[in-house]
Design a protein around this motif. Structure first.
Motif, PDB file in Angstrom:
ATOM      1  N   LYS A   6      54.402  26.785  73.879  1.00  0.00           N
ATOM      2  CA  LYS A   6      55.576  27.644  73.861  1.00  0.00           C
ATOM      3  C   LYS A   6      56.808  26.801  73.663  1.00  0.00           C
ATOM      4  CE  LYS A   6      53.453  31.056  76.924  1.00  0.00           C
ATOM      5  NZ  LYS A   6      53.559  31.771  78.199  1.00  0.00           N
ATOM      6  N   ALA A   9      60.610  29.394  75.341  1.00  0.00           N
ATOM      7  CA  ALA A   9      60.165  30.668  75.890  1.00  0.00           C
ATOM      8  C   ALA A   9      61.055  31.096  77.035  1.00  0.00           C
ATOM      9  CB  ALA A   9      58.723  30.535  76.386  1.00  0.00           C
ATOM     10  N   GLU A  70      61.901  38.418  68.971  1.00  0.00           N
ATOM     11  CA  GLU A  70      60.899  37.426  69.356  1.00  0.00           C
ATOM     12  C   GLU A  70      60.133  36.986  68.113  1.00  0.00           C
ATOM     13  OE1 GLU A  70      57.753  36.887  73.020  1.00  0.00           O
ATOM     14  OE2 GLU A  70      57.883  38.862  72.068  1.00  0.00           O
ATOM     15  N   PHE A  72      57.024  34.379  66.716  1.00  0.00           N
ATOM     16  CA  PHE A  72      55.905  33.482  66.981  1.00  0.00           C
ATOM     17  C   PHE A  72      55.751  32.572  65.769  1.00  0.00           C
ATOM     18  CE2 PHE A  72      55.193  37.248  69.507  1.00  0.00           C
ATOM     19  CZ  PHE A  72      54.815  36.732  70.746  1.00  0.00           C
ATOM     20  N   ARG A 100      58.684  31.294  70.092  1.00  0.00           N
ATOM     21  CA  ARG A 100      57.483  30.728  70.700  1.00  0.00           C
ATOM     22  C   ARG A 100      56.647  30.070  69.606  1.00  0.00           C
ATOM     23  NH1 ARG A 100      57.361  33.305  75.725  1.00  0.00           N
ATOM     24  NH2 ARG A 100      58.341  35.374  75.777  1.00  0.00           N
ATOM     25  N   GLN A 126      50.489  39.440  73.333  1.00  0.00           N
ATOM     26  CA  GLN A 126      51.911  39.183  73.091  1.00  0.00           C
ATOM     27  C   GLN A 126      52.471  40.024  71.952  1.00  0.00           C
ATOM     28  OE1 GLN A 126      53.375  34.971  74.250  1.00  0.00           O
ATOM     29  NE2 GLN A 126      51.543  34.669  73.024  1.00  0.00           N
TER      30      GLN A 126
END
Length: 725
Positions: A6, A9, A70, A72, A100, A126
């Motif tokens: 992460k 985060a 968010e 990833f 992340r 997630q």
């Protein structure tokens, strides 16, 4: 499988925030290709500088501004470098965006990456719902909120609607069949009402015969089909969670388009559907190869990507000041008075520019030292590069830490990887790729994983490899350091097609000659730019798309070419060659070239300092007189001359209003210099006579001039009659 990591985060205990569906994105920080070799053997592509800013910062800044909460970031090759960069960047503590990282060292394709994310998803959950799927080499300023909502509403109506692809008009060259980004021509078919994607093809269009094969069932099951071969796939997808599960269920899905999209389109059992969303004025492009690196860099400098431009702070970059003629310069640049830094150039912090240097249409990074009498044109010089006296660099990429010794020459298309040294007076051949790393005998797409994430230097990195290497000494002169990579068999065409250098004239001529061999083909065999094909009709309507977007790009390119011609004193003949190359690339007509050239001429006049209308008139007249040969090459027909007058009207009404009061005077100059003829002026006047009063402003201003032309013409007719008598 690597463990999940992460970066930056932030965990919220707010149950209300957890209960609602966040706007999320998956960013693939690995392209899983070798197109940026040998550079990407030492640094991940997403961290390469694009106009002095790492590519990934453009993507993250856009996602944040578009409302994504968010992201990833999936890391594979050089994952440690990417994670370390994100941990030390402003993204780690950004108030509006959680970033992340997910790390895997065994994924060798986008399909593997999404399968790994799916496996992680079963443990962590997630990904809460629909998500945006992009690559970390994407530059865009398009809004996303409405598109995501459109996708969700469609999903409510049709549970099989699992993906929405973003596309944008990008007319391919009729010569090379490539887009301006250097990608292959794309052929797609969609339902004109629902925008459902029905067909997607990148590699089976018969360009020589101008034909494409469609499955018969496509027409049988769809009463109307909209065909496109002038679209660019932006590789921005809005996905439902089912997309991840489909990759898990189909291990043969490796490539997002060639495997996944085509697999969904031909799968009649599951019945999943993909839809398209065409954007207009917004910008969206991927840096897929060196040519698109050059194109997107120019678009950034020309401000098509606003607000992600060099003079605005985003992603923690250090903005530079924008000056006249699109020159961006950091505040601490040390530049000799005799140096000439020309249009569309960016110069970074801590850089020194020596006596007599000429730098045009280029990007110079931070901490560079440029000696005296150096020529840099159309090139990208990254950080901490040393260029000694008398060097010539044209249409090249020079990576961090490179030293180019005195008198050396980089021919067009050269790529120098990190810390290469070019020997004194050495000439690096066109399209060469040079690295301190020797070229492996075999090239696999996952080799970058073997090179990646070593904290040691290049020599140590090489010593630990189990790859079969060629054993050579330095190939860049006695005082040089580096290896010139050989072009793989069958890949010579890819070198010039995907290079930062303009396509060579001999290659264009070669392709044109090959096309001429098919001149006897029937006209109806040609694939139109786009059109609607109905099952009960044989005709194709080709007036579906507005070419305005492409013309805007073309006009900017012509303006840059014209400004370089002015600054360098280029002869008219060479200017014509350069503009003809652009004309072929963008598939433009002579009238388009004429309008763009005249726009560039008048814009230069307006941009030249002046204190009165009379000074502006003198400047405009001088520019017309000097460059009438260039403009004249494209205004041999009456329609082309009328295009110039219409472009002049447009400028006076919109972008250069101070030229408005001078319209009649400048039109008179164009007439005197034989740029526009009497017939064109009279036809323009006749067409304007029936227009609304608001559109007659410049016609009324020209009444005296037009009356003079009529009287002069009548006198000539009378003289002719007297001679006949």
């Amino acid at each position: 499988m690597g463990a999940q990591k992460k970066g930056g985060a932030r965990v919220s205990d707010d149950s209300e925030e957890q209960s609602r569906q966040r706007l999320q994105a998956i960013l693939l920080a690995d392209s899983f290709t070798t197109k940026f070799r040998p550079v990407t053997l030492e640094r991940p592509k997403v961290l390469l500088p694009l106009v002095n800013v790492p590519m990934i910062d453009y993507t993250l800044a856009w996602l944040e501004s578009a409302g994504i909460e968010e992201v990833f970031v999936f890391c594979c090759a050089h994952s440690t470098q990417i994670i370390d960069y994100l941990e030390t960047s402003e993204w780690r503590t950004h108030p509006n965006l959680v970033v992340r990282t997910i790390e895997s060292h065994k994924s060798i394709s986008a399909g593997d990456a999404l399968r790994y994310i799916y496996e992680q998803q079963t443990e962590t959950s997630q990904i809460q719902g629909d998500f945006v799927l992009v690559s970390g080499d994407t530059v865009s300023n398009m809004p996303l909120a409405d598109l995501i909502q459109e996708h969700r509403e469609r999903k409510k109506r049709d549970e099989k609607a699992i993906m929405t692809m973003v596309i944008k008009k990008s007319k391919p060259s009729l010569i090379t069949h490539q887009s301006r980004l250097g990608t292959d021509q794309l052929f797609i078919a969609v339902d004109p009402l629902t925008k459902q994607l029905l067909h997607y093809e990148e590699d089976k269009v018969d360009h020589a015969r101008g034909s494409v094969c469609l499955d018969k069932s496509l027409m049988e099951s769809n009463p109307s089909v909209l065909l496109y071969n002038d679209m660019q796939d932006c590789y921005i997808d809005i996905c439902s969670p089912e997309v991840l599960s489909l990759f898990e269920d189909n291990f043969d899905y490796q490539h997002l388009r060639r495997h996944f999209v085509k697999g969904v389109l031909v799968d009649d059992i599951m019945g999943y559907k993909i839809f398209t969303h065409e954007i207009g004025s917004s910008y969206a492009a991927r840096v897929d190869n060196f040519r698109s690196y050059d194109t997107v860099s120019k678009d950034i400098i020309q401000r098509w990507t606003y607000p992600y431009v060099p003079d605005i702070n985003f992603g923690g970059n250090r903005p530079v000041k924008l000056g006249r003629q699109g020159i961006y310069r950091a505040c601490d640049v040390v530049q000799s008075r005799s140096a000439d830094v020309g249009a569309s150039t960016v110069v970074g912090y801590g850089t020194k520019i020596g006596n007599g240097d000429r730098i045009l249409n280029s990007v110079i990074g931070n901490g560079c030292s440029i000696g005296s009498n150096v020529v840099i044109e159309g090139s990208y010089i990254w950080n901490n590069v040393t260029i000694e006296d008398g060097c010539e660099i044209r249409n090249a990429i020079v990576c961090d830490g490179v030293r180019i010794r005195a008198g050396a020459v980089l021919e067009p298309g050269v790529v120098l990887s990190f810390k290469v040294v070019v020997g004194r007076d050495f000439v690096v051949p066109a399209y060469s790729k040079v690295s301190l790393l020797q070229q492996p005998m075999k090239e696999d797409s996952d080799e970058e994983l073997e090179y990646a994430d070593s904290g040691s230097g290049t020599a140590d990195r090489l010593s630990g490899l189990s790859l079969e290497m060629e054993s050579k000494g330095s190939e860049l002169g006695p005082d040089g350091a580096g290896y010139i990579w050989e072009v793989c068999e069958g890949a010579h065409d890819e070198e010039w097609k995907h290079s930062v250098a303009p396509i060579p004239e001999d290659k264009l001529a070669e392709i044109t000659q090959a096309m001429d061999d098919y001149d006897d083909m029937e006209d109806e065999s040609v694939v139109p730019t786009s059109g609607e094909l109905k099952s009960d009709a044989d005709s194709i309507n080709t007036d579906v798309n507005d070419p305005g977007d492409d013309y805007g790009y073309f006009e900017k390119e012509v303006e840059g070419t014209f400004l370089r011609a002015v600054e360098e004193g280029i002869k008219v003949e060479l200017g014509v060659l350069e503009i003809n190359s652009l004309r072929l690339s963008y598939n433009m007509e002579s009238a388009d070239c004429a309008g763009a050239i005249f726009y560039s001429m008048m814009k230069l006049a307006v941009d030249t300092p002046h204190s009165s209308a009379s000074e502006l008139y003198k400047t405009a007249s001088s520019i017309i007189a000097k460059w009438k040969g260039l403009l004249g090459f494209y205004v041999k027909q009456t329609d082309e001359q009328i295009e110039v007058m219409m472009k002049f009207e447009e400028m006076c009404q919109e972008t250069a209003k101070e030229l408005g009061p001078l319209f009649a005077q400048i039109l008179h100059v164009l007439y005197e210099k034989d740029v526009v003829q009497e017939d064109a002026i009279m036809r323009w006047a006749e067409e304007k006579a029936g227009a609304d009063e608001a559109d007659k402003v410049y016609l009324q201003q020209c009444e005296t001039f037009i009356q003079w032309l009529k009287e002069a013409s009548e006198e000539e007719d009378e003289d002719d009659d007297e001679e006949e008598d």
